[in-house]
Design a protein around this motif. Structure first.
Motif, PDB file in Angstrom:
ATOM      1  N   LEU A  65       0.772  -1.251  -0.038  1.00 22.16           N
ATOM      2  CA  LEU A  65       0.053   0.267   0.016  1.00 22.16           C
ATOM      3  C   LEU A  65       0.798   1.342   0.102  1.00 22.16           C
ATOM      4  N   ILE A  66       2.210   1.107   0.169  1.00 22.88           N
ATOM      5  CA  ILE A  66       2.792   2.293   0.258  1.00 22.88           C
ATOM      6  C   ILE A  66       4.067   2.433  -0.686  1.00 22.88           C
ATOM      7  N   THR A  67       4.435   3.723  -0.882  1.00 22.61           N
ATOM      8  CA  THR A  67       5.722   3.838  -1.733  1.00 22.61           C
ATOM      9  C   THR A  67       6.894   3.655  -1.178  1.00 22.61           C
ATOM     10  N   LEU A  68       7.241   3.962   0.180  1.00 27.33           N
ATOM     11  CA  LEU A  68       8.405   3.890   0.442  1.00 27.33           C
ATOM     12  C   LEU A  68       8.277   3.871   2.064  1.00 27.33           C
ATOM     13  N   ILE A  69       9.256   3.291   2.874  1.00 27.72           N
ATOM     14  CA  ILE A  69       9.235   3.106   4.425  1.00 27.72           C
ATOM     15  C   ILE A  69      10.678   3.755   4.841  1.00 27.72           C
ATOM     16  N   THR A  70      10.927   4.603   5.861  1.00 30.15           N
ATOM     17  CA  THR A  70      12.063   5.075   6.023  1.00 30.15           C
ATOM     18  C   THR A  70      12.675   4.780   7.361  1.00 30.15           C
ATOM     19  N   PRO A  71      12.879   3.673   7.944  1.00 29.27           N
ATOM     20  CA  PRO A  71      13.491   3.414   9.236  1.00 29.27           C
ATOM     21  C   PRO A  71      14.723   3.995   9.519  1.00 29.27           C
ATOM     22  N   ASN A  72      15.126   4.142  10.850  1.00 28.10           N
ATOM     23  CA  ASN A  72      16.470   4.563  11.294  1.00 28.10           C
ATOM     24  C   ASN A  72      17.002   3.131  11.787  1.00 28.10           C
TER      25      ASN A  72
END
Length: 532
Positions: free
Chosen positions: A152-159
């Protein structure tokens, strides 16, 4: 201190795109929706907010977190969609698993229905916020499961902390890359692993992020299914280098969403957002006793803040990263109007008409007369003392001692750049946005082509037209590096508009090759370019 904006309006008739932030409120103003809305404003978008929780926090500590009701959460989403539909969405703090699933369900049903009805794609960027910069926990749950966002999403940005919570323990760069790939496969999305705050685990001199590209709409197949290491400078006062800034993750994710809302592809949005955050850290001032918030400055226009891009997968061109190609012409101030043709006979016609720079582009690798055509074209160029570039066929161009070679981005992974440099050939490279231009400039080419600006029928393009607004931004950033050549759909009707972007030169194809009299068409375009 905020940088004073020296950049002219790049609106060029475009309205501000609408970008949403679905996140928590930070009463201290350094992160959450406050940071998101400031970022969207700085990057010339209209920001809307869906508040997931209210926090009582300052620059030192988070004292209380309260989630909004499900009814309020859904009412905000539906109210905005009915009147202010987004071009892109950033999702930040989600209070608990139930709230996460509510948002995921809304994306799957309501947003998906909107996209189908209006034939649009809304980028969704997720920042999996778990802990504040102060170290205080922000989620009400011990651990969130993000699998409801799968597909459902384009990008995830975890540290680094968030990536380990979502995957497994990590000790080094290689393990972080593997974990990023696992998360990309699990959620069927792209992943940007933020390494700037990892305490020097990967590198103390650079803020290094890992970009795992699993799928990205409108992006060249060249960059699909690859991973990249984005190496940005560590900037700011010494205390910020050691402790980090407050709200950097919020600012990064909302910047990516905003840049995509302006029509840039994901790869471009990632590098622009990283530069925006780096620039903001360099200007950060602490209003309280704790971490300084990232300053929200302006659209980044200094190469000093943009990252160096390394390929984490196999990329033989990187072994030639230290090559340097000659200037196009020591006597010629610019390339001017640069015809690109597919017939040797047209080369002779245009050289007689006064063309000084020209390219032979033969796309048929199985042409039985390919070698003879290149030999004849090179001889014509030498006879007229012109700058004759050969497209793609670099081995034959070297063998015939051509003046120059033009390569597309895909050739950077295949061509022997060291051999081309040793031959003395000039090198022109194609690019289709910030990301590809940054890669091309690392090779130090003789010129950089920026395209395609307008719709073109001369070749199949994986990307959409860049347009004048995007071209203006590229010129502002890359001006002074190498000659910049705009290409794609340029003709007599739009030439003056292209000239207003201050690009150095233009390449023309159909405007010459499909003209009733190519020689006259070239001369008229050259005169118009000089007078514009």
């Amino acid at each position: 201190m905020a940088l004073a904006s020296t950049q002219p309006s790049m609106d060029l008739g475009c309205e501000k795109p609408i970008v949403w932030t679905i996140a928590g409120s930070d009463s201290g103003g350094g992160a959450g929706i406050q940071a998101d809305l400031l970022t969207m404003h700085a990057l010339e978008a209209h920001g809307c907010s869906v508040i997931t929780s209210v926090t009582a926090q300052n620059s030192v500590a988070v004292d209380l977190v309260e989630a909004v009701s499900d009814e309020m959460l859904l009412a905000q989403l539906d109210s905005l969609l009915s009147d202010l539909p987004p071009k892109a969405i950033k999702i930040g703090l989600l209070s608990d698993q139930q709230q996460l699933e509510r948002v995921a369900n809304w994306l799957a049903i309501d947003l998906n229905d909107y996209q189908k009805r209006h034939d649009v794609t809304v980028a969704v960027i997720v920042d999996p916020v778990m802990v504040a910069s102060s170290g205080d926990k922000l989620n009400l749950a011990n651990r969130l499961d993000f699998t409801p966002f799968k597909g459902l999403i384009t990008l995830i940005t975890p540290n680094m902390f968030e990536l380990q919570a979502l995957t497994q323990p990590i000790d080094d760069l290689q393990q972080a890359h593997l974990a990023g790939q696992q998360l990309a496969a699990l959620l069927q999305t792209n992943v940007l692993v933020k390494g700037g705050d990892n305490g020097g685990l990967w590198h103390q001199q650079y803020a290094q992020d890992i970009f795992v590209c699993r799928q990205a709409e409108r992006t060249s197949p060249l960059h699909q299914q690859r991973s990249f290491l984005l190496k940005g400078p560590r900037v700011g006062e010494q205390q910020y280098r050691q402790q980090g800034c407050h709200g950097s993750g919020c600012t990064l994710s909302s910047a990516i969403a905003t840049v995509m809302a302006h029509g840039f592809v994901l790869h471009d949005a990632v590098v622009v957002a990283k530069a925006f955050v780096t620039q903001g850290i360099a200007c950060a001032i602490a209003p309280g006793q704790g971490h300084a918030p990232v300053e929200k400055t302006r659209w980044p226009d200094s190469l000093a803040y943009f990252p160096h891009i390394d390929v984490l997968d196999d990329g033989p061109w990187m072994s030639a990263a230290n090559v340097n190609f000659p200037r196009c012409n020591d006597q010629q101030a610019s390339l001017g109007v640069y015809p690109v043709v597919d017939e040797v006979s047209l080369i002779a016609t245009l050289l007689d008409a006064g063309a000084k720079t020209i390219q032979l582009r033969i796309k048929q690798n199985d042409d039985p007369q390919l070698s003879e055509k290149i030999t004849e074209a090179v001889a014509l160029g030498n006879r007229h003392q012109a700058s004759l570039f050969i497209n793609d066929h670099w081995q034959l161009a070297i063998a015939q001692r051509a003046f120059g070679i033009h390569l597309g981005q895909e050739d950077l992974y295949q061509a022997d750049l060291a051999a081309i440099a040793q031959s003395g050939c000039r090198l022109g490279l194609s690019s289709h946005g910030y990301f590809e231009a940054l890669i091309a400039l690392q090779v130090k080419p003789s010129y950089l082509a920026l395209g395609h600006i307008f719709a073109t029928t001369t070749k199949t393009m994986p990307s959409t037209p860049q347009g004048l607004a995007h071209l203006s931004r590229y010129v502002q950033l890359f001006s002074g590096t190498v000659p910049l050549v705009a290409i794609g759909g340029i003709d007599a009707d739009n030439l003056s508009l292209v000239k207003q972007t201050q690009v150095d030169d233009i390449a023309v194809v159909r405007a010459v090759t499909q003209a009733a009299c190519p020689a006259s068409a070239y001369q008229q375009l050259s005169h118009a370019w000089q007078e514009a």
